[in-house]
Design a protein around this motif. Structure first.
Motif, PDB file in Angstrom:
ATOM      1  N   ARG A 179       1.417 -36.658  -6.844  1.00 11.63           N
ATOM      2  CA  ARG A 179       2.250 -35.502  -6.495  1.00 11.63           C
ATOM      3  C   ARG A 179       2.968 -34.893  -7.695  1.00 11.63           C
ATOM      4  O   ARG A 179       3.337 -33.722  -7.664  1.00 11.63           O
ATOM      5  CB  ARG A 179       3.242 -35.873  -5.409  1.00 11.63           C
ATOM      6  CG  ARG A 179       2.555 -36.135  -4.071  1.00 11.63           C
ATOM      7  CD  ARG A 179       3.520 -36.615  -3.001  1.00 11.63           C
ATOM      8  NE  ARG A 179       4.474 -35.607  -2.608  1.00 11.63           N
ATOM      9  CZ  ARG A 179       4.254 -34.647  -1.720  1.00 11.63           C
ATOM     10  NH1 ARG A 179       3.087 -34.565  -1.127  1.00 11.63           N
ATOM     11  NH2 ARG A 179       5.192 -33.778  -1.435  1.00 11.63           N
ATOM     12  N   LYS A 180       3.146 -35.630  -8.781  1.00 16.42           N
ATOM     13  CA  LYS A 180       3.802 -35.020  -9.940  1.00 16.42           C
ATOM     14  C   LYS A 180       2.827 -34.179 -10.771  1.00 16.42           C
ATOM     15  O   LYS A 180       3.247 -33.403 -11.612  1.00 16.42           O
ATOM     16  CB  LYS A 180       4.523 -36.055 -10.786  1.00 16.42           C
ATOM     17  CG  LYS A 180       3.681 -36.964 -11.603  1.00 16.42           C
ATOM     18  CD  LYS A 180       4.592 -37.897 -12.391  1.00 16.42           C
ATOM     19  CE  LYS A 180       3.820 -38.917 -13.163  1.00 16.42           C
ATOM     20  NZ  LYS A 180       4.706 -39.804 -13.903  1.00 16.42           N
ATOM     21  N   ASN A 237       6.150 -33.364  -6.121  1.00 18.27           N
ATOM     22  CA  ASN A 237       7.131 -34.434  -5.989  1.00 18.27           C
ATOM     23  C   ASN A 237       8.549 -33.936  -6.210  1.00 18.27           C
ATOM     24  O   ASN A 237       9.499 -34.703  -6.103  1.00 18.27           O
ATOM     25  CB  ASN A 237       6.824 -35.594  -6.940  1.00 18.27           C
ATOM     26  CG  ASN A 237       7.102 -35.262  -8.397  1.00 18.27           C
ATOM     27  OD1 ASN A 237       7.197 -34.098  -8.782  1.00 18.27           O
ATOM     28  ND2 ASN A 237       7.198 -36.290  -9.215  1.00 18.27           N
ATOM     29  N   GLU A 255      -3.276 -42.359 -10.495  1.00 17.16           N
ATOM     30  CA  GLU A 255      -2.944 -43.303  -9.427  1.00 17.16           C
ATOM     31  C   GLU A 255      -2.346 -42.536  -8.256  1.00 17.16           C
ATOM     32  O   GLU A 255      -1.604 -41.567  -8.444  1.00 17.16           O
ATOM     33  CB  GLU A 255      -1.956 -44.360  -9.929  1.00 17.16           C
ATOM     34  CG  GLU A 255      -2.506 -45.239 -11.032  1.00 17.16           C
ATOM     35  CD  GLU A 255      -3.680 -46.081 -10.566  1.00 17.16           C
ATOM     36  OE1 GLU A 255      -3.718 -46.500  -9.391  1.00 17.16           O
ATOM     37  OE2 GLU A 255      -4.590 -46.320 -11.384  1.00 17.16           O
ATOM     38  N   SER A 256      -2.663 -42.949  -7.048  1.00 20.36           N
ATOM     39  CA  SER A 256      -2.241 -42.215  -5.850  1.00 20.36           C
ATOM     40  C   SER A 256      -0.727 -42.054  -5.761  1.00 20.36           C
ATOM     41  O   SER A 256      -0.247 -41.021  -5.315  1.00 20.36           O
ATOM     42  CB  SER A 256      -2.780 -42.880  -4.585  1.00 20.36           C
ATOM     43  OG  SER A 256      -2.293 -44.191  -4.469  1.00 20.36           O
ATOM     44  N   ASP A 257       0.038 -43.031  -6.222  1.00 22.02           N
ATOM     45  CA  ASP A 257       1.495 -42.921  -6.146  1.00 22.02           C
ATOM     46  C   ASP A 257       2.063 -41.959  -7.196  1.00 22.02           C
ATOM     47  O   ASP A 257       3.232 -41.596  -7.149  1.00 22.02           O
ATOM     48  CB  ASP A 257       2.162 -44.291  -6.246  1.00 22.02           C
ATOM     49  CG  ASP A 257       1.939 -44.958  -7.591  1.00 22.02           C
ATOM     50  OD1 ASP A 257       0.932 -44.654  -8.264  1.00 22.02           O
ATOM     51  OD2 ASP A 257       2.772 -45.812  -7.960  1.00 22.02           O
ATOM     52  N   GLN A 258       1.252 -41.501  -8.150  1.00 24.09           N
ATOM     53  CA  GLN A 258       1.681 -40.563  -9.192  1.00 24.09           C
ATOM     54  C   GLN A 258       1.131 -39.153  -8.994  1.00 24.09           C
ATOM     55  O   GLN A 258       1.530 -38.223  -9.693  1.00 24.09           O
ATOM     56  CB  GLN A 258       1.231 -41.082 -10.565  1.00 24.09           C
ATOM     57  CG  GLN A 258       1.826 -42.408 -10.944  1.00 24.09           C
ATOM     58  CD  GLN A 258       3.322 -42.305 -11.134  1.00 24.09           C
ATOM     59  OE1 GLN A 258       3.800 -41.466 -11.887  1.00 24.09           O
ATOM     60  NE2 GLN A 258       4.063 -43.138 -10.421  1.00 24.09           N
TER      61      GLN A 258
END
Length: 78
Positions: A51-52, A76, A46-49
């Motif tokens: 960066r991790k 992140n 998912e785009s909001d995840q």
């Protein structure tokens, strides 16, 4: 001997004999951890995840020392 490799898009460390292999996170198209996916290919994240799962590696060395300090940081992490 140390081998640094970032092309496989996975965070992994392995020792074979007297050779230590370090791979880095990807800056794009992250791959799952070795042996955890049913087939090769980029992870669906998912785009909001994202960066991790992406990141950079920093290698510090001191002349005359055989050891490297390798730090992997996810995007992140700031």
């Amino acid at each position: 001997m140390t081998v640094l490799n970032g092309h496989i898009h996975q965070l992994m460390q392995k020792v074979e004999g007297n050779v230590t292999f370090h791979t880095a996170r990807s800056t794009a198209f992250p791959q799952p951890a070795p042996g955890t996916a049913p087939s090769p290919g980029p992870m669906k994240v998912e785009s909001d995840q994202l960066r991790k799962f992406l990141g950079v590696a920093r290698v510090d060395f001191k002349r005359g020392s055989e050891k490297l300090a390798i730090t992997d940081t996810a995007l992140n992490a700031g």
